[in-house]
Motif scaffolding. Structure first.
Motif, PDB file in Angstrom:
ATOM      1  N   VAL A   1     -12.479  -4.668  -9.085  1.00 57.18           N
ATOM      2  CA  VAL A   1     -11.757  -5.540  -8.162  1.00 57.18           C
ATOM      3  C   VAL A   1     -10.688  -6.310  -8.927  1.00 57.18           C
ATOM      4  O   VAL A   1      -9.553  -6.451  -8.474  1.00 57.18           O
ATOM      5  CB  VAL A   1     -12.730  -6.492  -7.449  1.00 57.18           C
ATOM      6  CG1 VAL A   1     -11.969  -7.463  -6.558  1.00 57.18           C
ATOM      7  CG2 VAL A   1     -13.749  -5.710  -6.640  1.00 57.18           C
TER       8      VAL A   1
ATOM      9  N   LYS B   1       0.825  -1.206   0.000  1.00 60.76           N
ATOM     10  CA  LYS B   1       0.000   0.000   0.000  1.00 60.76           C
ATOM     11  C   LYS B   1       0.859   1.257   0.000  1.00 60.76           C
ATOM     12  O   LYS B   1       0.516   2.244  -0.658  1.00 60.76           O
ATOM     13  CB  LYS B   1      -0.918  -0.009   1.215  1.00 60.76           C
ATOM     14  CG  LYS B   1      -2.088  -0.920   0.990  1.00 60.76           C
ATOM     15  CD  LYS B   1      -3.032  -0.843   2.152  1.00 60.76           C
ATOM     16  CE  LYS B   1      -4.277  -1.604   1.806  1.00 60.76           C
ATOM     17  NZ  LYS B   1      -5.248  -1.467   2.892  1.00 60.76           N
TER      18      LYS B   1
ATOM     19  N   LEU C   1     -23.437  -7.041  -6.504  1.00 61.04           N
ATOM     20  CA  LEU C   1     -22.935  -5.879  -7.254  1.00 61.04           C
ATOM     21  C   LEU C   1     -23.368  -5.926  -8.721  1.00 61.04           C
ATOM     22  O   LEU C   1     -23.400  -4.910  -9.400  1.00 61.04           O
ATOM     23  CB  LEU C   1     -21.409  -5.784  -7.131  1.00 61.04           C
ATOM     24  CG  LEU C   1     -20.924  -5.415  -5.710  1.00 61.04           C
ATOM     25  CD1 LEU C   1     -19.413  -5.455  -5.620  1.00 61.04           C
ATOM     26  CD2 LEU C   1     -21.462  -4.063  -5.277  1.00 61.04           C
TER      27      LEU C   1
ATOM     28  N   VAL D   1     -15.884  -9.550   2.241  1.00 63.52           N
ATOM     29  CA  VAL D   1     -16.202  -8.262   1.644  1.00 63.52           C
ATOM     30  C   VAL D   1     -17.205  -7.546   2.520  1.00 63.52           C
ATOM     31  O   VAL D   1     -18.197  -8.130   2.954  1.00 63.52           O
ATOM     32  CB  VAL D   1     -16.786  -8.434   0.218  1.00 63.52           C
ATOM     33  CG1 VAL D   1     -17.051  -7.066  -0.400  1.00 63.52           C
ATOM     34  CG2 VAL D   1     -15.841  -9.243  -0.647  1.00 63.52           C
ATOM     35  N   LYS D   2     -16.886  -6.300   2.816  1.00 63.90           N
ATOM     36  CA  LYS D   2     -17.842  -5.477   3.567  1.00 63.90           C
ATOM     37  C   LYS D   2     -18.485  -4.513   2.592  1.00 63.90           C
ATOM     38  O   LYS D   2     -17.784  -3.806   1.862  1.00 63.90           O
ATOM     39  CB  LYS D   2     -17.131  -4.704   4.670  1.00 63.90           C
ATOM     40  CG  LYS D   2     -16.774  -5.586   5.849  1.00 63.90           C
ATOM     41  CD  LYS D   2     -16.149  -4.772   6.948  1.00 63.90           C
ATOM     42  CE  LYS D   2     -15.882  -5.666   8.157  1.00 63.90           C
ATOM     43  NZ  LYS D   2     -15.051  -4.990   9.151  1.00 63.90           N
ATOM     44  N   LEU D   3     -19.796  -4.523   2.598  1.00 61.47           N
ATOM     45  CA  LEU D   3     -20.529  -3.686   1.651  1.00 61.47           C
ATOM     46  C   LEU D   3     -21.470  -2.777   2.412  1.00 61.47           C
ATOM     47  O   LEU D   3     -22.058  -3.176   3.409  1.00 61.47           O
ATOM     48  CB  LEU D   3     -21.374  -4.560   0.713  1.00 61.47           C
ATOM     49  CG  LEU D   3     -20.655  -5.469  -0.282  1.00 61.47           C
ATOM     50  CD1 LEU D   3     -21.685  -6.303  -1.021  1.00 61.47           C
ATOM     51  CD2 LEU D   3     -19.825  -4.653  -1.247  1.00 61.47           C
TER      52      LEU D   3
ATOM     53  N   LEU E   1      -6.781  -6.589  -8.125  1.00 62.78           N
ATOM     54  CA  LEU E   1      -6.085  -7.858  -7.922  1.00 62.78           C
ATOM     55  C   LEU E   1      -4.801  -7.892  -8.741  1.00 62.78           C
ATOM     56  O   LEU E   1      -3.745  -8.265  -8.247  1.00 62.78           O
ATOM     57  CB  LEU E   1      -6.986  -9.038  -8.308  1.00 62.78           C
ATOM     58  CG  LEU E   1      -8.228  -9.318  -7.444  1.00 62.78           C
ATOM     59  CD1 LEU E   1      -8.984 -10.527  -7.991  1.00 62.78           C
ATOM     60  CD2 LEU E   1      -7.857  -9.565  -5.993  1.00 62.78           C
TER      61      LEU E   1
ATOM     62  N   MET F   1     -11.994   1.768  -7.679  1.00 61.86           N
ATOM     63  CA  MET F   1     -11.630   1.436  -6.306  1.00 61.86           C
ATOM     64  C   MET F   1     -10.123   1.613  -6.169  1.00 61.86           C
ATOM     65  O   MET F   1      -9.363   1.333  -7.084  1.00 61.86           O
ATOM     66  CB  MET F   1     -11.975  -0.021  -5.990  1.00 61.86           C
ATOM     67  CG  MET F   1     -13.450  -0.272  -5.722  1.00 61.86           C
ATOM     68  SD  MET F   1     -13.743  -2.037  -5.623  1.00 61.86           S
ATOM     69  CE  MET F   1     -13.343  -2.348  -3.924  1.00 61.86           C
TER      70      MET F   1
ATOM     71  N   GLU G   1      -6.631   1.470  -1.228  1.00 59.92           N
ATOM     72  CA  GLU G   1      -6.936   1.826   0.152  1.00 59.92           C
ATOM     73  C   GLU G   1      -8.048   0.989   0.751  1.00 59.92           C
ATOM     74  O   GLU G   1      -8.076   0.775   1.963  1.00 59.92           O
ATOM     75  CB  GLU G   1      -7.321   3.306   0.240  1.00 59.92           C
ATOM     76  CG  GLU G   1      -6.122   4.212   0.385  1.00 59.92           C
ATOM     77  CD  GLU G   1      -6.487   5.634   0.028  1.00 59.92           C
ATOM     78  OE1 GLU G   1      -7.588   6.065   0.451  1.00 59.92           O
ATOM     79  OE2 GLU G   1      -5.687   6.279  -0.666  1.00 59.92           O
ATOM     80  N   VAL G   2      -8.977   0.562  -0.112  1.00 63.62           N
ATOM     81  CA  VAL G   2     -10.087  -0.234   0.413  1.00 63.62           C
ATOM     82  C   VAL G   2      -9.883  -1.714   0.095  1.00 63.62           C
ATOM     83  O   VAL G   2     -10.836  -2.487   0.035  1.00 63.62           O
ATOM     84  CB  VAL G   2     -11.448   0.239  -0.139  1.00 63.62           C
ATOM     85  CG1 VAL G   2     -11.764   1.616   0.386  1.00 63.62           C
ATOM     86  CG2 VAL G   2     -11.454   0.198  -1.658  1.00 63.62           C
ATOM     87  N   PHE G   3      -8.642  -2.071  -0.116  1.00 63.70           N
ATOM     88  CA  PHE G   3      -8.365  -3.460  -0.481  1.00 63.70           C
ATOM     89  C   PHE G   3      -7.255  -4.020   0.401  1.00 63.70           C
ATOM     90  O   PHE G   3      -6.253  -3.351   0.671  1.00 63.70           O
ATOM     91  CB  PHE G   3      -7.934  -3.526  -1.952  1.00 63.70           C
ATOM     92  CG  PHE G   3      -7.692  -4.907  -2.454  1.00 63.70           C
ATOM     93  CD1 PHE G   3      -8.718  -5.667  -2.975  1.00 63.70           C
ATOM     94  CD2 PHE G   3      -6.416  -5.472  -2.401  1.00 63.70           C
ATOM     95  CE1 PHE G   3      -8.495  -6.953  -3.433  1.00 63.70           C
ATOM     96  CE2 PHE G   3      -6.186  -6.758  -2.850  1.00 63.70           C
ATOM     97  CZ  PHE G   3      -7.231  -7.502  -3.366  1.00 63.70           C
ATOM     98  N   ASP G   4      -7.454  -5.228   0.903  1.00 63.27           N
ATOM     99  CA  ASP G   4      -6.417  -5.929   1.661  1.00 63.27           C
ATOM    100  C   ASP G   4      -6.338  -7.350   1.142  1.00 63.27           C
ATOM    101  O   ASP G   4      -7.274  -7.833   0.502  1.00 63.27           O
ATOM    102  CB  ASP G   4      -6.773  -5.993   3.151  1.00 63.27           C
ATOM    103  CG  ASP G   4      -6.937  -4.614   3.754  1.00 63.27           C
ATOM    104  OD1 ASP G   4      -5.945  -3.870   3.795  1.00 63.27           O
ATOM    105  OD2 ASP G   4      -8.064  -4.288   4.182  1.00 63.27           O
TER     106      ASP G   4
ATOM    107  N   VAL H   1     -14.973 -11.663 -10.503  1.00 62.74           N
ATOM    108  CA  VAL H   1     -15.219 -10.556  -9.578  1.00 62.74           C
ATOM    109  C   VAL H   1     -15.433  -9.282 -10.394  1.00 62.74           C
ATOM    110  O   VAL H   1     -15.061  -9.224 -11.581  1.00 62.74           O
ATOM    111  CB  VAL H   1     -14.034 -10.375  -8.602  1.00 62.74           C
ATOM    112  CG1 VAL H   1     -13.929 -11.548  -7.665  1.00 62.74           C
ATOM    113  CG2 VAL H   1     -12.729 -10.175  -9.340  1.00 62.74           C
ATOM    114  N   PRO H   2     -16.020  -8.261  -9.804  1.00 55.26           N
ATOM    115  CA  PRO H   2     -16.261  -7.011 -10.548  1.00 55.26           C
ATOM    116  C   PRO H   2     -14.964  -6.489 -11.162  1.00 55.26           C
ATOM    117  O   PRO H   2     -13.880  -6.697 -10.616  1.00 55.26           O
ATOM    118  CB  PRO H   2     -16.758  -6.059  -9.460  1.00 55.26           C
ATOM    119  CG  PRO H   2     -17.367  -6.935  -8.427  1.00 55.26           C
ATOM    120  CD  PRO H   2     -16.573  -8.199  -8.459  1.00 55.26           C
TER     121      PRO H   2
END
Ligand code: ZN
Ligand code: ZN
Ligand code: ZN
Lengths: 881, 93
Positions: free
Chosen positions: A667, A620, A720, A696-698, A671, A638, A641-644, A663-664
């Motif tokens: 995303v 990051k 999604l 995944v938190k939505l 990846l 995206m 920052e919102v990816f781990d 996946v979208p």
């Protein structure tokens, strides 16, 4: 008789005349004696002379026998019937019916002054007896005053008094009316209750009452010094004076009278049974349904305070407590080893010691029976109920009736615990409590083994047992479904803490450590069983015990470790942060118990998380620098920052089911960006995405509110897709998500259940249409309202984890043996489970070694039956043709 | 498809946080190390943790081994050569 006959031959006319006259005189004298006219004897020598004369002619035996017979007749006629009449008021006949006898007793005893009546009647009949003895002694004197009496006659004469005693007692026994024994028993019971309330009641109510009650107690204790009114010593101080007590005097007199009438054993039976029944009541009263305080000591104290004081006083009064004088000779083994002192009793007689042992044994047995009957509840209540367990242990140590416990407890287990309705967690919790509690009672574990077996056997039949055991061992929070266990603390943690505690303090009982306690502790000590590993201390063995017994349900340590690994993997892969502190702690504990090498793989898994966290933040940082330089981030995309990511060393993780998904796009870009950066940092290592894994938190925005969800990547991808299109057929959606239709239908049901999507039948029978719910329609609003709280987690789908289940894993491992099994069955036709197991063990010794349990083999064979490769005939496996 | 406006209601995702899972690989040609026979994506017998702790190394001949394995091998020989192809061993630049 020979002597008499010879004498008869030598008789002359004159002799005969004298004999007849003497006999008549003797008979009249006897009669008048018995009618109470002692003047005959007192005034004249005539009676004595006639006796002497008869004796002279060799008729001594005739005289003696006649006299005894006369005494008996008179005793029967005058004393006995009158005596019994007072105990049998309803009927003059001595054989009162048993039915009415009890109520008679009650009515008799409830009458005022019934004790006086008993005492008075006894006194009266004793006086009659004493009177008769006096008469007999007059006769004896006359017979013996003859001068030299032949020795055989002397012997005869000396039997007369004992014969009279025997006569009295046999007459009374043969005419004994039914209620008499009951009356005696109730009499003693009443006296004892009086004494008991006097002694024990005193210390509760204070001394004033006892002083006023006029029982003749002398109160030695200073009134001021008795602030703590419950001090036992004070009770004893007073009890010393029990000997002088009126009550005791009365009883003593009564017992002496009864003894003199030949009722020695009847009397002892009566007060014994009164004492025992009172003791039983006392035990029941003290024990109650409270398992949280010890009662054995107070029972023993009561035995000391009441029945033993009573007996001591009584025996002392009767003067046959031998121990008082010839002390040491009477004191043999049983007492010498007992640490108990007899407060207020200087030197207990052997008789008293016997009584104490009898009473204590009875108390132990009664308490033991009460506790055994409630053992299930007691164990449910453990460890709060440990005082009751300690009591029970002491009782059983004395009575040795452990088998009673085993039988009774097993049947209550079967009835109350091992039923379909009980949850596996509850059974396991009770199992652990049982181990803990019985370990105290039986440190050798023999009875625990017997009690544990039915539980283990039952648990082995349940599918979720291993999972529950692992959860219980490692997880403090979610473990107990019913909240029975203390939350926040895993079993391993507890076992570990106990082990640590035991190192610092040997016993964490809240009892004060005084000499008595030291003695109890000394009694508690048990040598290690011979088979115990000497390298391990006894404390360590204790700790191993519970775990060992848990493992023995599963069959092997390896299975437990393996299940833990699978569950740990599942937990780790569902973490959205990298917080693994509790998992590390658990691992450390497991290492202590199962060895470092068994836990190697888990250690690597945890290490992966630690590495992932570090790598993640490195990536990051590098990404942030890059964006600063480029500054060309498309808005709407995206960002990292919102990816781990969690990066695993897959060789050390359980087999993971690969489910490919699309996946979208956003995303997908992240990846590849992430993977590229990883490769830069860790070259030449590369990343392979497991797209179906992760969390995944939505936050979804609806008209009037936002809802948060924590879901799997597949579920996220599905929902999604509804950003692009409000309605999808399952086939189209499955194609778009890149997953088979059946899996899609399963995964999407989460959104339907949350009221976000609605399902409707499609044109095709196996095609469905999913549509975003119209929030405005009332029905759906309700559906949505139900599950709207902040975080709706999708992780609790029924066992649909992304990891291969134990069974699947086992199947994989077992497949190697399938051809062996088929080969065996081809050769042997049919085989039982055990035989297949043993044959595999015998032949599969090379790599891969056959190391499965019978249970594992059985479940594998069941799988083969389901696949129609095998079938079961009469309990034997055969090839399906 | 003729539909009323409500049917076109779309999902709006305002916030999301994606935590993905990947596995790493050395991306070697072979599965296992020719010296210790352990998987490349595992570690050599002397190591506890795979990955950074037990890296792979490539020779000039393009054969790869656990670093620790080839070091031991090289140190045991006067004229080191690749255990796989017998060519003189040189670390790939
Ligand atoms: Zn190697
Ligand atoms: Zn290494
Ligand atoms: Zn080479």
């Amino acid at each position: 008789m020979d002597a008499d006959l010879e004498a008869l031959d030598a008789l002359t006319e004159g002799n005969l005349q004298q004999i007849i006259e003497s006999w008549e005189c003797f008979c009249t004298g006897t009669d008048s004696f018995l009618s109470g006219d002692l003047s005959v004897a007192a005034d004249s020598d005539e009676y004595a002379a006639s006796v002497r004369a008869l004796s002279h002619y060799g008729l001594t035996r005739l005289v003696g026998d006649h006299f005894l017979q006369a005494l008996e007749e008179s005793f029967r006629k005058n004393a006995v019937s009158k005596f019994w009449k007072s105990f049998n008021p309803s009927s003059d006949k001595t054989a009162a019916s048993t039915v009415s006898s009890f109520s008679n007793v009650i009515s008799l005893m409830s009458q005022e002054g019934s004790e006086e009546m008993l005492t008075a009647s006894l006194e009266e009949i004793c006086m009659e007896k004493v009177y008769q003895e006096k008469l007999l002694s007059i006769l004896l004197n006359s017979l013996l005053s003859e001068g030299d009496v032949a020795s055989e006659l002397e012997d005869y004469i000396s039997t007369l008094l004992p014969r009279h005693q025997l006569m009295v007692s046999s007459v009374l026994h043969s005419t004994l009316p039914q209620p008499f024994l009951g009356i005696l028993r109730l009499y003693f019971r009443k006296i004892l209750e009086e004494l008991s309330s006097m002694i024990t009641g005193e210390c509760e109510d204070g001394y004033e009452a006892s002083v006023d009650s006029g029982v003749g107690f002398t109160c030695k204790s200073d009134m001021a010094s008795r602030a703590g009114a419950m001090e036992i010593e004070e009770v004893y101080d007073q009890s010393v004076t029990l000997k002088n007590n009126e009550l005791i005097k009365n009883i003593g007199k009564l017992v002496r009278d009864l003894r003199s009438l030949g009722f020695t054993s009847v009397t002892e039976d009566a007060y014994a049974s009164a004492i025992f029944s009172l003791l039983k009541i006392k035990v029941q009263y003290l024990a109650g349904d409270d398992y949280r305080s010890p009662v054995l000591e107070s029972i023993k104290e009561w035995i000391q305070a009441v029945p033993l004081q009573f007996l001591n006083a009584l025996l002392g009064y009767l003067g046959d407590s031998a121990g008082h004088e010839d002390s040491n000779s009477g004191l043999k083994s049983p007492l010498a080893s007992l640490p108990t002192c007899y407060p207020g009793i200087d030197m207990p007689s052997e008789e008293l010691v016997r009584w104490q042992l009898r009473l204590e044994y009875f108390a132990y047995e009664s308490l033991q029976d009460l506790r055994i009957a409630k053992l299930f509840e007691i164990i449910v209540d453990y460890p709060d109920s440990s005082p009751a367990i300690e009591d029970l242990k002491q009782c059983l140590d004395c009575t040795g009736q452990h088998s009673k416990l085993v039988d009774s407890f097993i049947s209550s287990l079967r009835f109350r615990l091992l039923t379909a309705g009980a949850s596996t967690n509850d059974i396991l919790h009770q199992y652990v409590s049982t181990i803990k509690a019985l370990r105290i009672i039986d440190p050798t574990g023999v009875f625990l083994e017997a009690v544990g077996e039915p539980i283990r056997e039952y648990l082995r039949r349940r599918k979720d047992t291993i999972k529950c055991i692992v959860t219980m061992l490692t997880d403090g929070s979610g473990g107990s479904a019913t909240g029975a266990g203390n939350t926040g603390d895993s079993l391993l943690e507890e076992l570990n803490r106990n082990a640590e505690n035991q190192e610092s303090a040997d016993y964490d009982d809240d009892l004060v450590t005084d000499d008595k306690q030291a003695w109890i502790n000394a009694m508690r000590w048990e040598p290690d069983p011979v088979e115990a590993d000497p390298a391990r201390g006894s404390r360590n063995r204790r700790k191993i015990d519970i775990l060992g017994m848990m493992v023995s349900i599963i069959g092997s340590k390896d299975q437990l470790v393996n299940e833990h690994r699978i569950m740990l993997a599942d937990k780790l892969l569902n973490k959205s942060d990298y917080d693994i502190d509790s998992e590390i702690r658990t691992l450390e504990l497991l290492k202590i118990h199962f060895g470092e090498s068994s836990m190697q793989r888990c250690e690597i898994m945890l290490n992966d998380l630690i590495d992932s966290k570090r790598t993640n933040s490195n990536i990051k940082v590098s990404a942030a620098k890059a964006t600063q330089i480029d500054a060309k981030q498309d808005e709407g995309d995206m960002s990292l920052e919102v990816f781990d990511a969690t990066i695993i060393s897959s060789n050390f993780w359980p087999p993971i089911q690969a489910e490919s998904i699309n996946v979208p796009v956003a995303v997908e870009e992240l990846l590849s960006d992430y993977a590229r950066r990883f490769h830069e940092v860790k070259a030449p290592r590369k990343l392979l995405w497991r797209k179906n894994l992760g969390v995944v938190k939505l936050e979804l925005q609806f008209e009037d509110r936002a809802l948060q969800f924590t879901v799997s990547p597949v579920q996220a991808t599905i929902i999604l897709k509804f950003q692009e299109q409000a309605s999808w057929t399952s086939k189209n959606l499955a194609a778009a998500v890149g997953t088979p239709v059946d899996i899609l239908n399963r995964r999407i049901s989460f959104w339907v259940s949350k009221g976000i999507l609605v399902e409707s039948p499609g044109s095709d029978s196996d095609d469905h249409i999913y549509t975003v719910v119209d929030e405005m329609s009332e029905t759906n609003r309700n559906g949505l309202a139900k599950g709207t709280l902040e975080d709706l987690s999708a992780n609790d789908e029924e066992g649909e984890g992304s990891l291969a289940s134990v069974e699947e894993q086992l199947r994989k491992e077992m497949t190697i043996y399938e051809k062996f099994i088929v080969g065996m069955l081809t050769n042997f036709g049919s085989m039982a489970l055990d035989r297949i197991h043993n044959t595999l063990k015998m032949f599969c010794i090379a790599e891969p070694t056959y190391d499965k349990s019978v249970q594992q083999l059985q479940s594998f064979l069941e799988g083969l039956i389901a696949e129609e490769k095998l079938e079961m005939r009469d309990g034997m496996y055969v090839l399906k043709r | 498809m003729a539909a009323t406006p409500e049917l076109f209601l779309l999902i709006t995702c305002v916030n999301s946080r994606w935590h993905a899972v990947a596995s790493w690989t050395w991306d070697a040609q072979d599965e296992t190390c020719g010296i210790c026979r352990m998987a490349f994506d595992g570690c050599c017998p002397d190591c506890k943790y795979p990955g950074d702790d037990c890296p792979l190394i490539w020779g000039a001949c393009n054969h790869s081994f656990h670093l620790h394995c080839i070091l031991k091998w090289v140190n045991s020989q006067t004229q080191p050569h690749c255990p796989m192809c017998r060519r003189e061993w040189q670390f790939k630049a």
